[in-house]
Enzyme design. Structure first.
Site, PDB file in Angstrom:
ATOM      1  N   GLY A   1      83.547  12.802  55.187  1.00  0.00           N
ATOM      2  CA  GLY A   1      84.645  13.779  55.268  1.00  0.00           C
ATOM      3  C   GLY A   1      84.189  15.062  55.942  1.00  0.00           C
TER       4      GLY A   1
ATOM      5  N   VAL B   1      70.869  23.110  66.451  1.00  0.00           N
ATOM      6  CA  VAL B   1      70.614  23.028  67.897  1.00  0.00           C
ATOM      7  C   VAL B   1      69.790  24.235  68.357  1.00  0.00           C
ATOM      8  CG1 VAL B   1      71.742  23.144  70.171  1.00  0.00           C
ATOM      9  CG2 VAL B   1      72.607  21.576  68.405  1.00  0.00           C
TER      10      VAL B   1
ATOM     11  N   ASP C   1      83.663  19.061  48.368  1.00  0.00           N
ATOM     12  CA  ASP C   1      83.716  18.690  46.949  1.00  0.00           C
ATOM     13  C   ASP C   1      82.630  19.314  46.063  1.00  0.00           C
ATOM     14  OD1 ASP C   1      85.923  17.151  47.416  1.00  0.00           O
ATOM     15  OD2 ASP C   1      84.810  15.281  47.649  1.00  0.00           O
TER      16      ASP C   1
ATOM     17  N   MET D   1      92.227  18.864  46.090  1.00  0.00           N
ATOM     18  CA  MET D   1      91.331  17.751  46.444  1.00  0.00           C
ATOM     19  C   MET D   1      90.142  17.674  45.494  1.00  0.00           C
ATOM     20  SD  MET D   1      91.157  17.186  50.510  1.00  0.00           S
ATOM     21  CE  MET D   1      92.316  16.055  51.255  1.00  0.00           C
TER      22      MET D   1
ATOM     23  N   GLU E   1      92.801  15.741  42.199  1.00  0.00           N
ATOM     24  CA  GLU E   1      93.556  14.581  42.690  1.00  0.00           C
ATOM     25  C   GLU E   1      93.190  13.300  41.942  1.00  0.00           C
ATOM     26  OE1 GLU E   1      92.828  13.488  46.790  1.00  0.00           O
ATOM     27  OE2 GLU E   1      90.724  14.005  46.591  1.00  0.00           O
TER      28      GLU E   1
END
Ligand code: ADP
Length: 324
Positions: free
Chosen positions: A11, A24, A128, A170, A225
């Site tokens: 995700g 980078v 999360d 979420m 959720e």
């Protein structure tokens, strides 16, 4: 060690771009070649690898999402497929891999290292905040901020119409977003529906009725959720049929994954990218960057392969105390 590649997997989360930029630029500053792999492990298997220079990561740190894009790649669970991925890395002249993602992505990186000796570093990137071994994952703060702003708006209309709202946030298997949003938005209740537990709707109804009695004009219930789809609608149904309480359901959904990363996410992602490259140069074979007690550093990847799901009882106690 001459070159490293970076990819995002699983995700997406706001702040991934900050981490890419940091990896980078630190690599180039250390005299290494830097490569970006597009679309996670799936892109690696397609050989979707490109050389990155300093300006390729310019003007990206303030944007959500990931310029490298991300994907889920179920094939990567297969050892033969991982062997193919290791060959591709070798063919492209890549000596080490940085994986920005969640717990699943870390497991993929660990397998790749174990089976083929490729040095890997995981940078925790998930809204999360559920990776073992680190107090923080990149994107969590932005997701919480987005959800709080939404709940504040919902509170305006809930108050005007004297309504109860169930707002679903979420975090399928992680309670942290719900917990933080609940506390920071003054929610009356937080529910964490899991497969094995039924939600105590009677207790929620009692709280709402008590609030109305003492003059409250609205109630907000934050629902994680959860693993069972449609739970918020079932709670709404039971509140109505059994307790005569009318409520609305609002599912915030994917808006929580987007948006410009907050200062905290930029701050942590920039440091983690730096430490990831330093860990590779120091010869750490398989590591993950973590934040513990405010310190950011690289540790053994094995410490970060699990998922955490702890509802802090004290936080719940504070939510309940403040919403009387
Ligand atoms: P996240 O990294 O956000 O937790 P997922 O759990 O979906 O997201 O994992 C992302 C990807 O990582 C999977 O699609 C797969 O390619 C790879 N992956 C997950 N678990 C494993 C595993 N046990 N072994 C190898 N690769 C894995």
């Amino acid at each position: 060690m001459k070159s490293i590649a970076v990819l995002c997997s699983g995700g997406d989360s706001p702040g991934m771009n900050c981490a890419i930029r940091s990896v980078v630029r630190t690599a180039i500053a250390e005299g290494l070649d830097a490569y970006g792999i597009q679309r996670g492990y799936a892109g690696l298997l397609e050989g979707n690898v490109k050389k990155m220079d300093v300006s390729s990561v310019g003007n990206i740190l303030q944007h959500g999402g990931t310029i490298l894009q991300t994907s889920r790649c179920p094939e990567f669970l297969n050892a033969d497929i991982r062997k193919e991925a290791a060959h591709i890395l070798k063919r492209k002249g890549i000596d080490a891999l940085v994986v920005i993602g969640g717990n699943g992505s870390f497991n993929g990186a660990y397998e790749l290292h174990k089976e083929h000796g490729i040095p890997v570093v995981g940078i925790p990137g998930t809204i999360d905040n559920d990776i073992e071994g680190t107090d923080y994952t990149i994107g969590f703060d932005t997701a919480v901020q987005t959800a709080i702003e939404a709940v504040d708006k919902i509170r305006d209309t809930a108050h005007s119409h004297e309504r109860t709202f169930i707002v679903e946030v979420m975090g399928r298997k992680s309670p942290d977003i719900a917990l933080y949003v609940g506390l920071c938005s003054g929610a009356e209740n937080i529910i964490f529906p899991t497969k094995d537990e039924t939600v105590n709707v009677d207790a929620i109804a009692d709280d709402i009725k008590r609030g109305i009695k003492r003059g409250k004009h609205s109630s907000i219930i934050i629902a994680a959720e959860g693993e069972v789809e449609g739970m918020s609608h079932r709670v709404k149904e039971e509140l109505n049929t059994k307790h005569g309480i009318d409520s609305k359901v609002c599912i915030l959904g994917h808006i929580q994954r987007g948006g410009n990363p907050t200062a905290n996410d930029r701050f942590i992602a920039s440091q983690m990218g730096y430490h990831a490259v330093k860990a590779i140069i120091a010869g750490q074979p398989a590591s993950a960057t973590v934040q513990r007690k405010g310190q950011i550093f690289a540790t053994d990847l094995k410490e970060c392969l699990g998922k955490k799901f702890d509802v802090d009882p004290e936080m719940m106690e504070i939510v309940k105390t403040l919403s009387i």
